[in-house]
Design an enzyme around this catalytic site. Structure first.
Site, short mmCIF file in Angstrom:
data_model
loop_
_atom_site.label_atom_id
_atom_site.label_comp_id
_atom_site.label_asym_id
_atom_site.label_seq_id
_atom_site.Cartn_x
_atom_site.Cartn_y
_atom_site.Cartn_z
N LEU A 38 -43.76 -10.65 -15.32
CA LEU A 38 -45.09 -11.11 -15.79
C LEU A 38 -45.63 -10.35 -16.72
O LEU A 38 -45.75 -9.16 -16.54
CB LEU A 38 -45.84 -11.57 -14.31
CG LEU A 38 -45.38 -12.27 -13.28
CD1 LEU A 38 -46.22 -12.15 -12.16
CD2 LEU A 38 -45.61 -13.65 -13.68
N ASP A 39 -46.15 -11.07 -17.80
CA ASP A 39 -46.96 -10.21 -18.78
C ASP A 39 -48.08 -9.67 -18.19
O ASP A 39 -48.68 -10.00 -17.35
CB ASP A 39 -46.94 -11.04 -20.22
CG ASP A 39 -47.91 -12.14 -19.96
OD1 ASP A 39 -48.86 -12.35 -19.38
OD2 ASP A 39 -47.74 -13.03 -20.67
N GLU A 40 -48.49 -8.69 -19.12
CA GLU A 40 -49.94 -8.05 -18.80
C GLU A 40 -50.89 -8.77 -18.29
O GLU A 40 -51.72 -8.50 -17.31
CB GLU A 40 -50.31 -6.85 -19.75
CG GLU A 40 -51.20 -5.92 -19.40
CD GLU A 40 -51.27 -4.89 -20.73
OE1 GLU A 40 -52.01 -3.84 -20.50
OE2 GLU A 40 -50.52 -4.92 -21.66
#
Length: 185
Positions: A38-40
């Site tokens: 999951l991206d930041e």
């Protein structure tokens, strides 16, 4: 499983200073890795393992991943149909059409805790929530899909991976699970 909060990387080691990492939440065993990413700026359910075979299986097309996306504007039925049928995107510099997926408007909106950095408020226009269920996982795919149909994602939360659900986990909460159930799809 962990509820990855907004602002954290889906990893345990990083060369960049001042990045928030998953290891802050629990004493994970040596060799623990995130299954997928999951991206930041995204939140939600993330499975962790020390088993490479489990990771490969979960990342395969055999396992559904469901996301709730808060989008800019009131999503139209036409946009939902486009999402369901597949959307043309640029992925790593190449043209790509997403696989057909499930997409539906969420009404009423889901009740998630406020995140550490607020999404803009209704003074800047209405928002709506959609559920998108995929069996693939290209880089930033859900964000690119909603933008391609005219409704950019403002907040993205993964709520399900296969049979595992985020449900009422608090951001940062870790729950140990029996990995044998990973293959009971």
């Amino acid at each position: 499983m962990i509820h990855k909060p907004f602002g954290y990387l889906s990893q345990f080691v990083c060369d960049k200073k001042k990045k928030k990492l998953l290891g802050e939440f629990h004493g994970f065993p040596e060799g623990t890795m995130a299954i997928g990413r999951l991206d930041e700026g995204s939140e939600g359910l993330l499975l962790l393992t020390t088993d490479g075979k489990a990771s490969e299986f979960i990342r395969s097309r055999k396992v559904e991943k469901e996301y709730y996306a808060q989008v800019d504007g009131l999503i139209s039925e036409e946009a939902l149909v486009q999402l369901q049928q597949g959307v043309a995107l640029r992925i790593e510099g190449e043209d790509y059409i997403t696989k057909p997926c499930e997409a539906r408007k969420l009404d009423p909106a889901p009740d998630f805790p406020e995140r550490s950095r607020r999404v803009r408020d209704d003074r800047h226009g209405p928002t709506s929530w959609v559920s998108i269920t995929l069996t693939e996982g290209k880089n930033r795919q859900v964000r690119k899909m909603t933008a391609a149909v005219g409704f950019p994602t403002l907040r993205l939360i993964r709520v399900r991976i296969g049979n595992f659900h985020l449900e009422n986990m608090a951001p940062g909460q870790v729950v140990e699970i029996d990995t044998t159930s990973l293959f009971a799809q």
